[in-house]
Write a protein that holds these residues in place. Structure first.
Motif, PDB file in Angstrom:
ATOM      1  N   MET A   1      28.131   1.347  29.687  1.00  0.00           N
ATOM      2  CA  MET A   1      27.799   0.712  28.408  1.00  0.00           C
ATOM      3  C   MET A   1      29.039   0.000  27.864  1.00  0.00           C
ATOM      4  SD  MET A   1      26.475   2.578  24.919  1.00  0.00           S
ATOM      5  CE  MET A   1      24.947   3.153  25.619  1.00  0.00           C
ATOM      6  N   THR A   2      28.860  -1.238  27.493  1.00  0.00           N
ATOM      7  CA  THR A   2      30.021  -1.964  26.969  1.00  0.00           C
ATOM      8  C   THR A   2      30.319  -1.488  25.538  1.00  0.00           C
ATOM      9  OG1 THR A   2      28.676  -3.707  26.001  1.00  0.00           O
ATOM     10  CG2 THR A   2      29.387  -4.024  28.298  1.00  0.00           C
ATOM     11  N   ASP A   3      31.527  -1.793  25.073  1.00  0.00           N
ATOM     12  CA  ASP A   3      31.905  -1.416  23.708  1.00  0.00           C
ATOM     13  C   ASP A   3      30.953  -2.058  22.693  1.00  0.00           C
ATOM     14  OD1 ASP A   3      33.953   0.033  24.714  1.00  0.00           O
ATOM     15  OD2 ASP A   3      35.538  -1.402  24.183  1.00  0.00           O
ATOM     16  N   GLU A   4      30.548  -3.301  22.971  1.00  0.00           N
ATOM     17  CA  GLU A   4      29.690  -4.013  22.028  1.00  0.00           C
ATOM     18  C   GLU A   4      28.301  -3.349  21.945  1.00  0.00           C
ATOM     19  OE1 GLU A   4      30.070  -5.901  19.697  1.00  0.00           O
ATOM     20  OE2 GLU A   4      28.078  -6.681  19.288  1.00  0.00           O
ATOM     21  N   VAL A   5      27.753  -2.972  23.090  1.00  0.00           N
ATOM     22  CA  VAL A   5      26.441  -2.301  23.083  1.00  0.00           C
ATOM     23  C   VAL A   5      26.559  -0.966  22.350  1.00  0.00           C
ATOM     24  CG1 VAL A   5      24.667  -1.219  24.530  1.00  0.00           C
ATOM     25  CG2 VAL A   5      25.595  -3.456  25.160  1.00  0.00           C
ATOM     26  N   ARG A   6      27.622  -0.227  22.655  1.00  0.00           N
ATOM     27  CA  ARG A   6      27.826   1.062  21.975  1.00  0.00           C
ATOM     28  C   ARG A   6      27.917   0.864  20.461  1.00  0.00           C
ATOM     29  NH1 ARG A   6      29.621   5.553  23.962  1.00  0.00           N
ATOM     30  NH2 ARG A   6      30.125   4.424  25.850  1.00  0.00           N
ATOM     31  N   ARG A   7      28.658  -0.151  20.054  1.00  0.00           N
ATOM     32  CA  ARG A   7      28.810  -0.411  18.612  1.00  0.00           C
ATOM     33  C   ARG A   7      27.443  -0.668  17.976  1.00  0.00           C
ATOM     34  NH1 ARG A   7      28.632  -4.103  15.122  1.00  0.00           N
ATOM     35  NH2 ARG A   7      28.100  -5.781  16.554  1.00  0.00           N
ATOM     36  N   GLN A   8      26.620  -1.468  18.655  1.00  0.00           N
ATOM     37  CA  GLN A   8      25.314  -1.808  18.092  1.00  0.00           C
ATOM     38  C   GLN A   8      24.362  -0.601  18.073  1.00  0.00           C
ATOM     39  OE1 GLN A   8      23.451  -5.463  19.377  1.00  0.00           O
ATOM     40  NE2 GLN A   8      25.416  -6.399  19.852  1.00  0.00           N
ATOM     41  N   VAL A   9      24.416   0.201  19.111  1.00  0.00           N
ATOM     42  CA  VAL A   9      23.530   1.379  19.155  1.00  0.00           C
ATOM     43  C   VAL A   9      23.958   2.385  18.077  1.00  0.00           C
ATOM     44  CG1 VAL A   9      22.726   3.323  20.556  1.00  0.00           C
ATOM     45  CG2 VAL A   9      22.964   1.061  21.607  1.00  0.00           C
ATOM     46  N   LEU A  10      25.274   2.588  17.950  1.00  0.00           N
ATOM     47  CA  LEU A  10      25.746   3.535  16.934  1.00  0.00           C
ATOM     48  C   LEU A  10      25.468   3.029  15.516  1.00  0.00           C
ATOM     49  CD1 LEU A  10      29.075   4.855  18.545  1.00  0.00           C
ATOM     50  CD2 LEU A  10      26.812   5.928  18.544  1.00  0.00           C
ATOM     51  N   GLU A  11      25.464   1.719  15.374  1.00  0.00           N
ATOM     52  CA  GLU A  11      25.123   1.134  14.079  1.00  0.00           C
ATOM     53  C   GLU A  11      23.651   1.430  13.754  1.00  0.00           C
ATOM     54  OE1 GLU A  11      26.883  -2.845  12.674  1.00  0.00           O
ATOM     55  OE2 GLU A  11      24.862  -3.361  13.313  1.00  0.00           O
ATOM     56  N   ALA A  12      22.804   1.338  14.774  1.00  0.00           N
ATOM     57  CA  ALA A  12      21.381   1.685  14.582  1.00  0.00           C
ATOM     58  C   ALA A  12      21.261   3.159  14.177  1.00  0.00           C
ATOM     59  CB  ALA A  12      20.590   1.398  15.857  1.00  0.00           C
ATOM     60  N   TYR A  13      22.045   4.036  14.792  1.00  0.00           N
ATOM     61  CA  TYR A  13      22.035   5.461  14.418  1.00  0.00           C
ATOM     62  C   TYR A  13      22.423   5.626  12.941  1.00  0.00           C
ATOM     63  CZ  TYR A  13      21.934   7.185  19.315  1.00  0.00           C
ATOM     64  OH  TYR A  13      21.582   7.495  20.602  1.00  0.00           O
ATOM     65  N   ARG A  14      23.484   4.914  12.562  1.00  0.00           N
ATOM     66  CA  ARG A  14      23.971   5.062  11.174  1.00  0.00           C
ATOM     67  C   ARG A  14      22.918   4.581  10.178  1.00  0.00           C
ATOM     68  NH1 ARG A  14      28.918   3.735  13.403  1.00  0.00           N
ATOM     69  NH2 ARG A  14      28.633   1.521  12.997  1.00  0.00           N
ATOM     70  N   ASP A  15      22.256   3.481  10.508  1.00  0.00           N
ATOM     71  CA  ASP A  15      21.234   2.958   9.599  1.00  0.00           C
ATOM     72  C   ASP A  15      20.062   3.929   9.465  1.00  0.00           C
ATOM     73  OD1 ASP A  15      22.797   0.787   9.173  1.00  0.00           O
ATOM     74  OD2 ASP A  15      21.632  -0.601  10.403  1.00  0.00           O
ATOM     75  N   ILE A  16      19.696   4.536  10.578  1.00  0.00           N
ATOM     76  CA  ILE A  16      18.614   5.524  10.531  1.00  0.00           C
ATOM     77  C   ILE A  16      19.051   6.732   9.704  1.00  0.00           C
ATOM     78  CG2 ILE A  16      17.451   7.283  11.966  1.00  0.00           C
ATOM     79  CD1 ILE A  16      16.083   4.540  12.054  1.00  0.00           C
ATOM     80  N   ASP A  17      20.265   7.191   9.914  1.00  0.00           N
ATOM     81  CA  ASP A  17      20.766   8.347   9.140  1.00  0.00           C
ATOM     82  C   ASP A  17      20.746   8.029   7.641  1.00  0.00           C
ATOM     83  OD1 ASP A  17      21.160   9.705  11.491  1.00  0.00           O
ATOM     84  OD2 ASP A  17      23.337   9.460  11.530  1.00  0.00           O
ATOM     85  N   ALA A  18      21.092   6.778   7.308  1.00  0.00           N
ATOM     86  CA  ALA A  18      21.108   6.394   5.892  1.00  0.00           C
ATOM     87  C   ALA A  18      19.684   6.380   5.331  1.00  0.00           C
ATOM     88  CB  ALA A  18      21.757   5.020   5.733  1.00  0.00           C
TER      89      ALA A  18
END
Ligand code: SF4
Length: 148
Positions: A1-18
């Motif tokens: 997984m590239t850093d960019e994909v990881r960043r985007q997936v983790l951003e999706a996690y954060r938005d869901i958590d919010a």
């Protein structure tokens, strides 16, 4: 997984958590939701989520069946930080079901879009599949079609 994909997936996690933090669904901490067979449901995850989960989840002994999650110990999640989207979204609170379904759909759409935009293969399956086949968890570029 590239850093960019990881960043985007983790951003999706954060938005869901919010979104969950705003909705405040009720959790009785029974742990039943992670004992899939007992609860009568199944956790499906994408290969993005599987890769992130497997990077830091505790070791487990396979083969893993569909009965429950091996990371649940004493009714608690031992893989809380890297847990997949379904674990973040699902609550047994009956008043949360519609929002939970809408969040699941939106989150899946977002992850698929990441795969499309990055030209990556998309794999989606039950948790136990990825735990038994961790090699399927890594995102691979889609092969170009021949003859075009
Ligand atoms: S990863 Fe954690 S929250 Fe998700 S099913 Fe397993 S024990 Fe439950």
């Amino acid at each position: 997984m590239t850093d960019e994909v990881r960043r985007q997936v983790l951003e999706a996690y954060r938005d869901i958590d919010a979104a969950i933090a705003l909705a405040l669904p009720r959790c009785d901490a029974s742990g039943r939701c992670c004992r899939f067979e007992e609860y009568g449901h199944r956790l499906y995850i994408s290969h993005f989520e599987a890769e992130i989960l497997l990077e830091s989840a505790p070791a487990y002994e396979g083969p893993i069946g569909a009965k429950g999650c091996p990371f649940q110990k004493d009714d608690l999640c031992t893989a809380r930080e890297p847990r997949p989207l379904g674990c973040r979204i699902y609550f047994c609170d009956p008043t949360h079901q519609d929002l939970g379904n809408a969040l699941t759909e939106a989150a899946l759409h977002r992850l698929k879009q990441i795969a499309d935009e990055q030209g990556l293969d998309w794999r989606y399956g039950p948790l136990h599949h990825f735990l038994n086949h961790p090699e399927d968890a890594s995102a691979v570029p889609e092969l170009p079609e021949v003859g075009r």
